[in-house]
Scaffold this motif. Structure first.
Motif, mmCIF file in Angstrom:
data_model
loop_
_atom_site.group_PDB
_atom_site.id
_atom_site.type_symbol
_atom_site.label_atom_id
_atom_site.label_comp_id
_atom_site.label_asym_id
_atom_site.label_seq_id
_atom_site.Cartn_x
_atom_site.Cartn_y
_atom_site.Cartn_z
ATOM 1 N N GLY A 1 0.818 -1.213 0.000
ATOM 2 C CA GLY A 1 0.000 0.000 0.000
ATOM 3 C C GLY A 1 0.848 1.257 0.000
ATOM 4 N N ALA A 2 1.952 1.249 0.764
ATOM 5 C CA ALA A 2 2.852 2.400 0.799
ATOM 6 C C ALA A 2 3.414 2.678 -0.590
ATOM 7 N N GLY A 3 3.815 1.628 -1.288
ATOM 8 C CA GLY A 3 4.332 1.802 -2.648
ATOM 9 C C GLY A 3 3.286 2.381 -3.585
ATOM 10 N N ALA A 4 2.056 1.918 -3.453
ATOM 11 C CA ALA A 4 0.984 2.407 -4.329
ATOM 12 C C ALA A 4 0.695 3.882 -4.083
ATOM 13 N N VAL A 5 0.598 4.287 -2.814
ATOM 14 C CA VAL A 5 0.294 5.703 -2.566
ATOM 15 C C VAL A 5 1.483 6.595 -2.917
ATOM 16 N N GLU A 6 2.705 6.096 -2.747
ATOM 17 C CA GLU A 6 3.878 6.865 -3.178
ATOM 18 C C GLU A 6 3.894 7.025 -4.694
ATOM 19 N N LEU B 1 1.641 9.007 4.969
ATOM 20 C CA LEU B 1 1.000 7.695 5.098
ATOM 21 C C LEU B 1 1.957 6.580 4.725
ATOM 22 N N ALA B 2 2.722 6.787 3.662
ATOM 23 C CA ALA B 2 3.695 5.763 3.249
ATOM 24 C C ALA B 2 4.746 5.568 4.341
ATOM 25 N N GLY B 3 5.208 6.661 4.933
ATOM 26 C CA GLY B 3 6.183 6.555 6.020
ATOM 27 C C GLY B 3 5.606 5.839 7.235
ATOM 28 N N TRP B 4 4.355 6.173 7.590
ATOM 29 C CA TRP B 4 3.673 5.493 8.706
ATOM 30 C C TRP B 4 3.608 3.984 8.434
ATOM 31 N N ALA B 5 3.220 3.622 7.212
ATOM 32 C CA ALA B 5 3.053 2.206 6.864
ATOM 33 C C ALA B 5 4.377 1.454 6.941
ATOM 34 N N ARG B 6 5.429 2.040 6.422
ATOM 35 C CA ARG B 6 6.731 1.360 6.447
ATOM 36 C C ARG B 6 7.261 1.212 7.877
ATOM 37 N N GLU B 7 7.033 2.233 8.702
ATOM 38 C CA GLU B 7 7.480 2.165 10.099
ATOM 39 C C GLU B 7 6.701 1.080 10.838
ATOM 40 N N LEU B 8 5.390 1.027 10.650
ATOM 41 C CA LEU B 8 4.580 -0.001 11.308
ATOM 42 C C LEU B 8 4.959 -1.388 10.788
ATOM 43 N N ALA B 9 5.191 -1.515 9.481
ATOM 44 C CA ALA B 9 5.601 -2.805 8.911
ATOM 45 C C ALA B 9 6.885 -3.299 9.576
ATOM 46 N N ALA B 10 7.840 -2.416 9.759
ATOM 47 C CA ALA B 10 9.109 -2.812 10.387
ATOM 48 C C ALA B 10 8.873 -3.266 11.833
ATOM 49 N N ARG B 11 8.016 -2.555 12.560
ATOM 50 C CA ARG B 11 7.753 -2.939 13.954
ATOM 51 C C ARG B 11 7.065 -4.290 14.056
ATOM 52 N N VAL B 12 6.061 -4.535 13.208
ATOM 53 C CA VAL B 12 5.361 -5.818 13.335
ATOM 54 C C VAL B 12 6.246 -6.971 12.874
ATOM 55 N N GLU B 13 7.135 -6.714 11.942
ATOM 56 C CA GLU B 13 8.085 -7.763 11.545
ATOM 57 C C GLU B 13 9.063 -8.097 12.654
ATOM 58 N N ARG B 14 9.370 -7.115 13.478
ATOM 59 C CA ARG B 14 10.273 -7.355 14.607
ATOM 60 C C ARG B 14 9.559 -8.041 15.764
ATOM 61 N N GLY B 15 8.300 -8.385 15.568
ATOM 62 C CA GLY B 15 7.580 -9.129 16.592
ATOM 63 C C GLY B 15 6.819 -8.273 17.578
ATOM 64 N N ALA B 16 6.318 -7.139 17.138
ATOM 65 C CA ALA B 16 5.562 -6.260 18.025
ATOM 66 C C ALA B 16 4.274 -6.923 18.507
ATOM 67 N N GLY B 17 3.917 -8.060 17.912
ATOM 68 C CA GLY B 17 2.683 -8.740 18.300
ATOM 69 C C GLY B 17 1.477 -7.994 17.778
ATOM 70 N N PRO B 18 0.303 -8.422 18.171
ATOM 71 C CA PRO B 18 -0.877 -7.689 17.707
ATOM 72 C C PRO B 18 -0.797 -6.238 18.178
ATOM 73 N N VAL B 19 -1.076 -5.327 17.274
ATOM 74 C CA VAL B 19 -1.064 -3.907 17.611
ATOM 75 C C VAL B 19 -2.489 -3.448 17.890
#
Length: 169
Positions: A116-121, A140-158
């Motif tokens: 989604g970040a790529g599409a809106v960019e 929005l793209a920056g928010w999405a990439r930051e959240l993606a990195a956190r959930v990949e690091r195991g942030a668990g359900p947000v």
């Protein structure tokens, strides 16, 4: 449109015979057992102006209902001009990515957030601010990439409501 319930073969159908899932859903769009108390679903096929789409999606995101916001964006992508489909589809992907992250699916959530970040960019690069409908697409793209990195690091359900982006600038 009325849902007639499970048809032979176990699929819910509307009065025109189209497949529809009549099961109630929770706030993140997960199906609940028949008869359970669910969250009201977004009506399908609603045609809104871009401003109405953004406002309704923001209301749902703020309420912690990104799955429902995705349905609003999906209506815009399906009913709007073909030239805007990339934008609305990208926003729907961001909402679904947040949905998956809130459900604890970090891999799927991160993948959709980045897509989604790529599409809106891409949309912002091609169209500029004139067609952003007041949204901060780079933000929005920056928010999405930051959240993606956190959930990949195991942030668990947000918490979907706490993590909801601000669509406007």
């Amino acid at each position: 449109m009325e849902i007639t319930g499970a048809a032979p073969g176990g699929r819910d159908r509307d009065t025109e015979g189209r497949a529809r899932n009549a099961r109630p859903r929770d706030g993140l769009g997960r199906p609940l057992p028949y008869g359970a108390q669910g969250v009201a679903r977004q009506p399908e096929g609603v045609v809104r102006t871009p401003a109405e789409t953004v406002a309704e999606a923001q209301r749902l995101l703020d309420a912690g209902k990104p799955f429902h916001a995705h349905e609003v964006f999906e209506d815009a992508w399906k009913s709007g001009p073909a030239s805007e489909r990339t934008l609305w589809r990208g926003l729907a992907q961001l909402a679904v990515g947040l949905t998956h992250a809130a459900r604890g699916n970090g891999t799927g959530g991160a993948r959709l957030l980045r897509r989604g970040a790529g599409a809106v960019e891409d949309w912002a690069a091609e169209q500029g601010d004139a067609q952003s409908y007041g949204m901060d697409l780079p933000g929005l793209a920056g928010w999405a990439r930051e959240l993606a990195a956190r959930v990949e690091r195991g942030a668990g359900p947000v918490d979907a409501g706490a993590e909801a982006p601000r669509l406007g600038s």
